[in-house]
Design an enzyme around this catalytic site. Structure first.
Site, PDB file in Angstrom:
ATOM      1  N   GLY A  13      -6.549  11.608 -31.177  1.00  0.00           N
ATOM      2  CA  GLY A  13      -6.825  10.086 -31.550  1.00  0.00           C
ATOM      3  C   GLY A  13      -6.601   9.172 -30.513  1.00  0.00           C
ATOM      4  N   GLY A  15      -7.068   5.662 -31.182  1.00  0.00           N
ATOM      5  CA  GLY A  15      -7.051   4.368 -31.898  1.00  0.00           C
ATOM      6  C   GLY A  15      -6.017   3.196 -31.622  1.00  0.00           C
ATOM      7  N   ASN A  16      -5.441   2.582 -32.648  1.00  0.00           N
ATOM      8  CA  ASN A  16      -4.542   1.796 -32.323  1.00  0.00           C
ATOM      9  C   ASN A  16      -3.426   2.373 -31.845  1.00  0.00           C
ATOM     10  OD1 ASN A  16      -5.994  -0.375 -33.761  1.00  0.00           O
ATOM     11  ND2 ASN A  16      -5.389   0.436 -35.486  1.00  0.00           N
ATOM     12  N   GLY A  18      -2.948   5.816 -30.998  1.00  0.00           N
ATOM     13  CA  GLY A  18      -3.259   7.040 -29.717  1.00  0.00           C
ATOM     14  C   GLY A  18      -3.321   6.161 -28.335  1.00  0.00           C
ATOM     15  N   GLY A  46      -8.094  14.016 -28.169  1.00  0.00           N
ATOM     16  CA  GLY A  46      -9.180  14.222 -29.040  1.00  0.00           C
ATOM     17  C   GLY A  46      -9.818  13.094 -29.637  1.00  0.00           C
ATOM     18  N   ARG A  49     -15.829  10.010 -30.390  1.00  0.00           N
ATOM     19  CA  ARG A  49     -16.673   9.566 -29.449  1.00  0.00           C
ATOM     20  C   ARG A  49     -16.204   9.687 -28.068  1.00  0.00           C
ATOM     21  NH1 ARG A  49     -18.056   4.567 -26.907  1.00  0.00           N
ATOM     22  NH2 ARG A  49     -15.909   3.813 -27.724  1.00  0.00           N
ATOM     23  N   GLU A 191      -6.932  -4.650 -44.537  1.00  0.00           N
ATOM     24  CA  GLU A 191      -8.173  -3.831 -44.284  1.00  0.00           C
ATOM     25  C   GLU A 191      -9.285  -4.430 -44.959  1.00  0.00           C
ATOM     26  OE1 GLU A 191      -7.561  -0.054 -43.488  1.00  0.00           O
ATOM     27  OE2 GLU A 191      -5.687   0.172 -42.815  1.00  0.00           O
ATOM     28  N   LYS A 206       5.009   6.797 -48.297  1.00  0.00           N
ATOM     29  CA  LYS A 206       6.203   6.867 -47.741  1.00  0.00           C
ATOM     30  C   LYS A 206       7.546   6.785 -48.701  1.00  0.00           C
ATOM     31  CE  LYS A 206       3.820   3.391 -44.868  1.00  0.00           C
ATOM     32  NZ  LYS A 206       3.634   2.170 -44.571  1.00  0.00           N
TER      33      LYS A 206
HETATM   34  P1  NAP Z   1      -7.484   4.465 -35.865  1.00  0.00           P
HETATM   35  O1  NAP Z   1      -7.293   3.242 -35.034  1.00  0.00           O
HETATM   36  O2  NAP Z   1      -8.706   4.641 -36.825  1.00  0.00           O
HETATM   37  O3  NAP Z   1      -7.916   5.458 -34.806  1.00  0.00           O
HETATM   38  C1  NAP Z   1      -8.200   6.849 -35.237  1.00  0.00           C
HETATM   39  C2  NAP Z   1      -8.420   7.697 -34.012  1.00  0.00           C
HETATM   40  O4  NAP Z   1      -8.726   9.119 -34.422  1.00  0.00           O
HETATM   41  C3  NAP Z   1      -9.723   7.600 -33.206  1.00  0.00           C
HETATM   42  O5  NAP Z   1      -9.696   7.525 -31.757  1.00  0.00           O
HETATM   43  C4  NAP Z   1     -10.987   8.337 -33.898  1.00  0.00           C
HETATM   44  O6  NAP Z   1     -11.889   8.613 -32.919  1.00  0.00           O
HETATM   45  C5  NAP Z   1      -9.923   9.701 -33.985  1.00  0.00           C
HETATM   46  N1  NAP Z   1     -10.409  10.256 -34.883  1.00  0.00           N
HETATM   47  C6  NAP Z   1     -10.711  10.237 -36.434  1.00  0.00           C
HETATM   48  N2  NAP Z   1     -11.241  11.199 -37.052  1.00  0.00           N
HETATM   49  C7  NAP Z   1     -11.582  12.117 -36.084  1.00  0.00           C
HETATM   50  C8  NAP Z   1     -12.098  13.362 -36.032  1.00  0.00           C
HETATM   51  N3  NAP Z   1     -12.734  13.795 -37.225  1.00  0.00           N
HETATM   52  N4  NAP Z   1     -12.036  14.032 -34.787  1.00  0.00           N
HETATM   53  C9  NAP Z   1     -11.809  13.510 -33.691  1.00  0.00           C
HETATM   54  N5  NAP Z   1     -11.188  12.330 -33.435  1.00  0.00           N
HETATM   55  C10 NAP Z   1     -10.992  11.799 -34.746  1.00  0.00           C
HETATM   56  O7  NAP Z   1      -6.162   4.769 -36.651  1.00  0.00           O
HETATM   57  P2  NAP Z   1      -4.681   4.368 -36.086  1.00  0.00           P
HETATM   58  O8  NAP Z   1      -4.626   2.993 -36.507  1.00  0.00           O
HETATM   59  O9  NAP Z   1      -4.470   4.640 -34.620  1.00  0.00           O
HETATM   60  O10 NAP Z   1      -3.691   5.386 -36.964  1.00  0.00           O
HETATM   61  C11 NAP Z   1      -3.738   6.789 -36.661  1.00  0.00           C
HETATM   62  C12 NAP Z   1      -2.618   7.235 -37.601  1.00  0.00           C
HETATM   63  O11 NAP Z   1      -1.240   6.767 -37.245  1.00  0.00           O
HETATM   64  C13 NAP Z   1      -2.875   7.590 -39.016  1.00  0.00           C
HETATM   65  O12 NAP Z   1      -2.471   8.619 -39.572  1.00  0.00           O
HETATM   66  C14 NAP Z   1      -2.208   6.202 -39.628  1.00  0.00           C
HETATM   67  O13 NAP Z   1      -2.048   6.564 -41.064  1.00  0.00           O
HETATM   68  C15 NAP Z   1      -0.989   6.473 -38.883  1.00  0.00           C
HETATM   69  N6  NAP Z   1      -0.198   5.000 -38.713  1.00  0.00           N
HETATM   70  C16 NAP Z   1      -0.760   3.913 -38.140  1.00  0.00           C
HETATM   71  C17 NAP Z   1      -0.074   2.882 -38.075  1.00  0.00           C
HETATM   72  C18 NAP Z   1      -0.830   1.422 -37.402  1.00  0.00           C
HETATM   73  O14 NAP Z   1      -0.119   0.575 -37.384  1.00  0.00           O
HETATM   74  N7  NAP Z   1      -1.974   1.551 -37.193  1.00  0.00           N
HETATM   75  C19 NAP Z   1       1.204   2.640 -38.592  1.00  0.00           C
HETATM   76  C20 NAP Z   1       1.796   3.873 -38.993  1.00  0.00           C
HETATM   77  C21 NAP Z   1       1.087   5.065 -39.034  1.00  0.00           C
HETATM   78  P3  NAP Z   1     -12.834   7.546 -32.242  1.00  0.00           P
HETATM   79  O15 NAP Z   1     -12.016   6.559 -31.666  1.00  0.00           O
HETATM   80  O16 NAP Z   1     -13.612   8.390 -31.365  1.00  0.00           O
HETATM   81  O17 NAP Z   1     -13.583   7.033 -33.476  1.00  0.00           O
END
Ligand code: NAP
EC number: 1.1.1.3
Length: 440
Positions: A13, A15-16, A18, A46, A49, A191, A206
């Protein structure tokens, strides 16, 4: 520089969270190496895209998650993809191949019936998930390690920033729910589909994780009683203010002792009135806070940023350093502890205080008819407030009554509310909310 062989890391990942984890691994490489006793080496990331424009060398990117986690030179997998699948499968594969795992995936950890912990146990590796609850706030490690010798009685907190932002706005501005949600969406705090937050699913996940750890008992999200914030009104905030309270979405995990001396666990999420002098009443905006009460330690409070890329990455990299250190020094962190196997108490048996807001006809005897329904079910009234209501022409149209009870069980209160709704003098039951943070 250390002479130790490097520790290979795969991040799933970008995203935000990763992106921030990769940044910290790269920018703080020397410090992390000194703290771990070996360098961390990013073997791959991983994603779905794979492209040149992602801010990292494209040679690090792959969409073949299975191959990445299976690489011989990967020692630790950091899962930051999100949904339960494909995360569960990737984590399982990693654990079965003897890799330690760090994840922020609350949905997965709240649903897991133990298969991941058992796989980690079998392979004698670490499975860490500090970031799954309340982002940057250290709460999993304090519960599993710092309080390992104490008996935790209660964990109560504000663990969802989106709903806390919405409720804080309603409290501050008098806005109704729909307007506060629209503002939160426009500002990026909610969201596009806010269901998981506003209906309490995220907080319930949680709560399940917190209750499992605090009470050494397997609690899943399905065991958590859940109500969201969608029915909280501007009028509730007016009444709450008059009662010296704020309204917060609380996740509450409690160890209960029944009349027969048996222990049970209650895990529940709902909006509740909280007295202004309670520490959770002052937690505003998107912030989170968790109050832990333990037998010997007394009350502890943890407060901070519960979400966001960088704060969450702080918790993730903390876990990564721990897991890497264990790899270098040998040994593991604490394994899953579910020995107590306490039963889950049904919501009907949980005693709390209640606030009931209703519109009634303005005629003599109404108050005593209302009070009689409470008393028939042994729900004791602590406070009643009554105000007259006028229609558009300024004519008296009825009255609003707000009743605050002493502690009663959920089932006694539900029966009372049903009976009130059937009374001729009651026009509408506007709201029923619980009141937390007082025991009267
Ligand atoms: P996000 O921004 O949506 O990023 C998700 C990442 O995972 C993207 O880079 C995506 O790839 C990749 N991904 C998703 N499905 C995939 C697949 N099938 N194969 C390969 N790569 C895949 O999510 P996030 O906000 O960073 O959150 C990540 C995790 O942390 C989640 O479990 C979330 O619940 C947890 N979390 C987040 C926060 C927060 O504030 N954001 C807080 C606490 C916990 P692409 O970029 O190529 O689409």
């Amino acid at each position: 520089m250390t002479d130790q062989k490097s520790i290979g890391v795969a991040v799933l990942g970008l995203g935000n969270v990763g992106t921030e984890v990769v940044r910290i691994i790269e920018e703080s490489a020397a410090d992390l190496e000194a703290r771990i006793g070996a360098p961390l080496e990013l073997r791959g990331i991983g994603v779905r895209r794979v492209a040149e424009d992602r801010g990292v060398p494209v040679s690090l990117l792959t969409d073949d998650i299975d191959a990445l986690v299976s690489r011989d030179d990967v020692d630790i997998v950091v899962e930051l993809m999100g949904p339960v699948e494909p995360a569960r499968k990737a984590i399982m594969t990693a654990l079965q191949q003897g890799k330690s795992v760090v994840t922020a995936n609350k949905a997965l950890m709240a649903q897991s019936t133990g298969e991941l912990a058992q796989a980690a146990e079998k392979a004698r590796v670490d499975l860490y998930f500090e970031a799954a609850v309340a982002g940057a706030i250290p709460v999993i490690r304090p519960l599993t390690q710092s309080l390992a010798g104490d008996t935790v009685l209660r964990v109560a907190g504000i663990v969802n920033g989106t709903t806390n932002y919405i409720l804080s706005a309603m409290n501050d501005t008098g806005a109704d729910y729909a307007d506060a949600l629209a503002d939160a969406s426009a500002l990026g705090y909610a969201e596009a589909d806010p269901t998981a937050d506003v209906e309490g699913y995220d907080a319930a996940a949680k709560a399940a994780i917190l209750a499992s750890i605090a009470f050494h008992t397997r609690v899943t999200a399905d065991d958590v009683y859940r109500e969201g914030i969608t029915k909280v009104t501007a009028a509730d905030f007016e009444s709450a203010k008059a009662l010296g309270c704020n309204i917060k979405l609380l996740a509450i995990c409690e160890r209960l002792t029944t009349g027969k001396g048996k222990q049970k666990v209650s895990a529940r999420v709902y909006p509740a009135l909280v007295p202004l002098d309670h520490p959770l009443a002052a937690v505003n905006g998107a912030f989170n806070a968790v109050v832990v009460e333990a037998e010997a330690a007394g009350r502890l409070m943890f407060y901070g940023q519960g979400a966001g890329g960088a704060p969450t990455a702080s918790a993730v990299t903390g876990d990564l350093v721990m897991a890497a250190r264990n790899r270098v020094q040998g040994g593991r962190g604490p394994r899953e502890s579910k020995y107590a196997k306490l039963p889950i108490a049904p919501i009907g048996a949980i005693p709390t205080r209640y606030y009931v807001n209703m519109n009634v006809k303005d005629r003599p005897g109404v108050l005593s008819a209302v009070a009689a329904e409470f008393s028939k079910r042994e729900v004791s009234i602590a406070e009643v407030r009554q105000e007259s209501m006028t229609d558009d022409e300024g004519e008296l149209s009825g009255a609003r009554i707000v009743v605050v009870t002493h502690q009663a069980t959920d089932s006694a209160l539900s029966e009372t509310v049903e009976a009130l709704a059937d009374l001729d003098v009651v026009q509408t039951i506007n709201s029923v909310l619980r009141m937390e943070g007082t025991t009267a």
